[in-house]
Design a protein around this motif. Structure first.
Motif, mmCIF file in Angstrom:
data_model
loop_
_atom_site.group_PDB
_atom_site.id
_atom_site.type_symbol
_atom_site.label_atom_id
_atom_site.label_comp_id
_atom_site.label_asym_id
_atom_site.label_seq_id
_atom_site.Cartn_x
_atom_site.Cartn_y
_atom_site.Cartn_z
ATOM 1 N N VAL A 116 11.638 5.625 2.749
ATOM 2 C CA VAL A 116 10.444 5.144 3.226
ATOM 3 C C VAL A 116 10.743 3.872 3.928
ATOM 4 O O VAL A 116 9.467 3.659 4.530
ATOM 5 C CB VAL A 116 9.201 5.754 1.315
ATOM 6 C CG1 VAL A 116 7.846 4.969 2.017
ATOM 7 C CG2 VAL A 116 9.810 7.453 1.569
ATOM 8 N N ARG A 117 10.880 2.896 2.657
ATOM 9 C CA ARG A 117 11.639 1.876 3.259
ATOM 10 C C ARG A 117 12.258 0.924 4.708
ATOM 11 O O ARG A 117 11.286 -0.425 5.515
ATOM 12 C CB ARG A 117 11.439 0.793 1.735
ATOM 13 C CG ARG A 117 10.637 1.035 0.267
ATOM 14 C CD ARG A 117 10.824 -0.035 -0.756
ATOM 15 N NE ARG A 117 9.549 0.690 -1.738
ATOM 16 C CZ ARG A 117 10.265 -0.773 -2.321
ATOM 17 N NH1 ARG A 117 11.144 -0.360 -3.418
ATOM 18 N NH2 ARG A 117 9.178 0.051 -3.049
ATOM 19 N N TRP B 141 9.713 -0.610 7.608
ATOM 20 C CA TRP B 141 10.492 -1.906 8.953
ATOM 21 C C TRP B 141 9.892 -1.461 10.411
ATOM 22 O O TRP B 141 10.068 -2.142 10.850
ATOM 23 C CB TRP B 141 12.112 -1.558 8.169
ATOM 24 C CG TRP B 141 12.012 -2.998 6.983
ATOM 25 C CD1 TRP B 141 13.042 -2.831 6.141
ATOM 26 C CD2 TRP B 141 11.595 -4.369 7.508
ATOM 27 N NE1 TRP B 141 12.121 -4.110 5.020
ATOM 28 C CE2 TRP B 141 11.898 -5.201 5.771
ATOM 29 C CE3 TRP B 141 10.896 -5.563 8.192
ATOM 30 C CZ2 TRP B 141 11.728 -6.217 5.543
ATOM 31 C CZ3 TRP B 141 10.143 -6.333 7.901
ATOM 32 C CH2 TRP B 141 11.135 -7.284 6.712
ATOM 33 N N TYR B 142 10.576 -0.215 10.144
ATOM 34 C CA TYR B 142 11.100 0.266 11.557
ATOM 35 C C TYR B 142 9.272 0.789 12.660
ATOM 36 O O TYR B 142 9.456 -0.189 13.644
ATOM 37 C CB TYR B 142 10.845 2.055 11.742
ATOM 38 C CG TYR B 142 11.181 2.653 12.369
ATOM 39 C CD1 TYR B 142 11.547 2.750 13.796
ATOM 40 C CD2 TYR B 142 9.674 3.479 12.634
ATOM 41 C CE1 TYR B 142 11.266 3.759 14.740
ATOM 42 C CE2 TYR B 142 9.407 4.795 14.376
ATOM 43 C CZ TYR B 142 10.351 4.627 15.346
ATOM 44 O OH TYR B 142 9.852 4.617 16.451
ATOM 45 N N GLU B 143 8.504 0.403 11.740
ATOM 46 C CA GLU B 143 7.413 0.479 12.186
ATOM 47 C C GLU B 143 6.243 -0.635 12.144
ATOM 48 O O GLU B 143 5.535 -0.851 13.474
ATOM 49 C CB GLU B 143 5.930 1.292 11.191
ATOM 50 C CG GLU B 143 5.995 2.963 10.843
ATOM 51 C CD GLU B 143 4.997 3.289 9.819
ATOM 52 O OE1 GLU B 143 4.643 3.879 10.441
ATOM 53 O OE2 GLU B 143 4.568 3.166 8.987
ATOM 54 N N HIS C 229 0.979 -1.365 -0.291
ATOM 55 C CA HIS C 229 -0.081 0.141 0.234
ATOM 56 C C HIS C 229 0.618 1.096 -0.485
ATOM 57 O O HIS C 229 -0.039 2.771 0.263
ATOM 58 C CB HIS C 229 -0.923 -0.151 1.335
ATOM 59 C CG HIS C 229 -1.820 -1.353 1.267
ATOM 60 N ND1 HIS C 229 -2.915 -1.378 0.177
ATOM 61 C CD2 HIS C 229 -1.465 -1.781 2.389
ATOM 62 C CE1 HIS C 229 -3.893 -2.134 0.352
ATOM 63 N NE2 HIS C 229 -3.157 -3.032 2.062
ATOM 64 N N GLU C 230 1.366 1.208 0.047
ATOM 65 C CA GLU C 230 2.569 2.024 -0.669
ATOM 66 C C GLU C 230 2.603 3.895 -1.046
ATOM 67 O O GLU C 230 2.119 2.864 -2.657
ATOM 68 C CB GLU C 230 4.384 1.683 -0.783
ATOM 69 C CG GLU C 230 5.718 2.656 -0.707
ATOM 70 C CD GLU C 230 6.713 1.864 -1.008
ATOM 71 O OE1 GLU C 230 7.564 1.286 -0.070
ATOM 72 O OE2 GLU C 230 7.416 1.832 -2.335
ATOM 73 N N SER C 231 2.642 4.259 -1.297
ATOM 74 C CA SER C 231 2.624 5.804 -1.830
ATOM 75 C C SER C 231 4.638 6.853 -1.885
ATOM 76 O O SER C 231 4.547 6.980 -0.629
ATOM 77 C CB SER C 231 1.790 6.609 -0.973
ATOM 78 O OG SER C 231 1.570 7.180 -0.382
ATOM 79 N N PHE C 232 4.052 6.947 -3.032
ATOM 80 C CA PHE C 232 6.037 7.400 -2.378
ATOM 81 C C PHE C 232 5.724 8.745 -3.615
ATOM 82 O O PHE C 232 5.618 8.816 -5.140
ATOM 83 C CB PHE C 232 6.824 7.072 -3.227
ATOM 84 C CG PHE C 232 8.240 7.063 -3.309
ATOM 85 C CD1 PHE C 232 8.616 7.860 -2.379
ATOM 86 C CD2 PHE C 232 8.655 7.384 -5.172
ATOM 87 C CE1 PHE C 232 10.479 8.360 -1.950
ATOM 88 C CE2 PHE C 232 10.595 7.855 -4.796
ATOM 89 C CZ PHE C 232 10.814 8.271 -3.000
ATOM 90 N N GLY D 155 11.435 15.244 -0.628
ATOM 91 C CA GLY D 155 12.323 14.975 0.031
ATOM 92 C C GLY D 155 12.804 13.987 0.646
ATOM 93 O O GLY D 155 14.081 13.537 0.900
ATOM 94 N N LYS D 156 12.452 12.761 0.413
ATOM 95 C CA LYS D 156 12.972 11.255 0.682
ATOM 96 C C LYS D 156 13.537 10.535 0.049
ATOM 97 O O LYS D 156 12.695 10.431 -1.335
ATOM 98 C CB LYS D 156 11.868 10.873 1.934
ATOM 99 C CG LYS D 156 11.627 11.499 3.408
ATOM 100 C CD LYS D 156 9.867 11.181 3.827
ATOM 101 C CE LYS D 156 10.235 11.600 5.212
ATOM 102 N NZ LYS D 156 9.231 10.696 6.044
#
Length: 245
Positions: free
Chosen positions: A73-74, A78-80, A59-62, A67-68
């Motif tokens: 983002v990825r 993993w952090y989340e 469900h990624e939006s990029f 500025g990232k």
């Protein structure tokens, strides 16, 4: 009346059409599983962590204008995923370690099989081959470099480099103009009904070819491809049939 010149050009999708990205992803997730087993993370949580990451990826939006990078983002995915399972007591380097283990393993596992490479080399003798892949610029170019396939195509187009991606007509028009062909000169080959097949129909190509490797039934209400094959290696059968039309 439109002159019938036959098929002059073949537009290919990349992921799960020419290369087994899904299979490479499974290998990559297994490597992260092994990495997490070597840490303080509870083993009964590891599958949930990996599944959580995959769901976020799906469900990624990029938006690069924020500025990232896609790596940023990825790593955050993993952090989340780790935080939602493990709480706040996290090794601050673990999300990055998981991401680069996943990313590097997936790229190493991506390959054009000898059979697919041979097919493209043969087709290259008689057709203009185009590669048209959706996705973030960095990610897709890294894949293309990893499988060393760029030289097999007259034109390589990555959706992230353009204002619109498949199934938008504009990106197909860019392909046609770059290759010096007309829509009716081309066939579109891909595994996605919603982007590859719908996009080919939107653009007016001669025929669409759906790569249905799992032999799935055509979903109700979905767009209908002109041809369905279980593997790109069956493409010559389609081309032979088109020559008779």
């Amino acid at each position: 009346m439109m002159e019938n010149r036959g098929v002059l050009s073949i537009i290919f999708d990349l992921d799960n059409t020419l290369v087994d990205t899904a299979g490479a992803g499974r290998i990559a997730i297994q490597k992260v599983y092994e990495l997490l087993k070597s840490t303080h993370v509870q083993e009964n949580h590891i599958t949930d962590i990996c599944n959580c990451f995959l769901l976020k990826l799906l469900h990624e939006s990029f938006d690069p204008s924020e500025g990232k990078t896609i790596d940023d983002v990825r790593i955050h995915h993993w952090y989340e995923a780790l935080q939602e399972t493990q709480g706040t007591d996290l090794d601050p380097d673990l999300p990055s370690s998981c991401y680069y283990r996943w990313k590097n393993t997936r790229l190493q596992a991506l390959t054009l099989s000898p059979e697919v490479r041979s097919l493209l080399e043969e087709l290259q003798k008689n057709y203009k081959l185009l590669l048209l892949t959706n996705g973030d610029t960095q990610t897709q170019w890294e894949k293309i470099e990893a499988v060393r396939c760029e030289g097999l195509f007259s034109v390589v187009v990555v959706g992230g480099d353009h204002p619109e991606q498949k199934p938008a007509r504009s990106i197909f028009t860019h392909c046609f103009e770059s290759a010096g062909v007309r829509p009716h000169d081309c066939i579109m080959v891909g595994d996605s009904l919603s982007t590859d097949i719908q996009g080919g129909i939107n653009a007016g190509v001669r025929a669409t070819v759906w790569i249905n490797s799992d032999c799935k039934s055509l979903p109700q209400g979905s767009v209908t491809p002109d041809y369905t094959v279980p593997s790109v290696l069956k493409l010559n059968d389609v081309l032979a049939e088109l020559m008779l039309k």
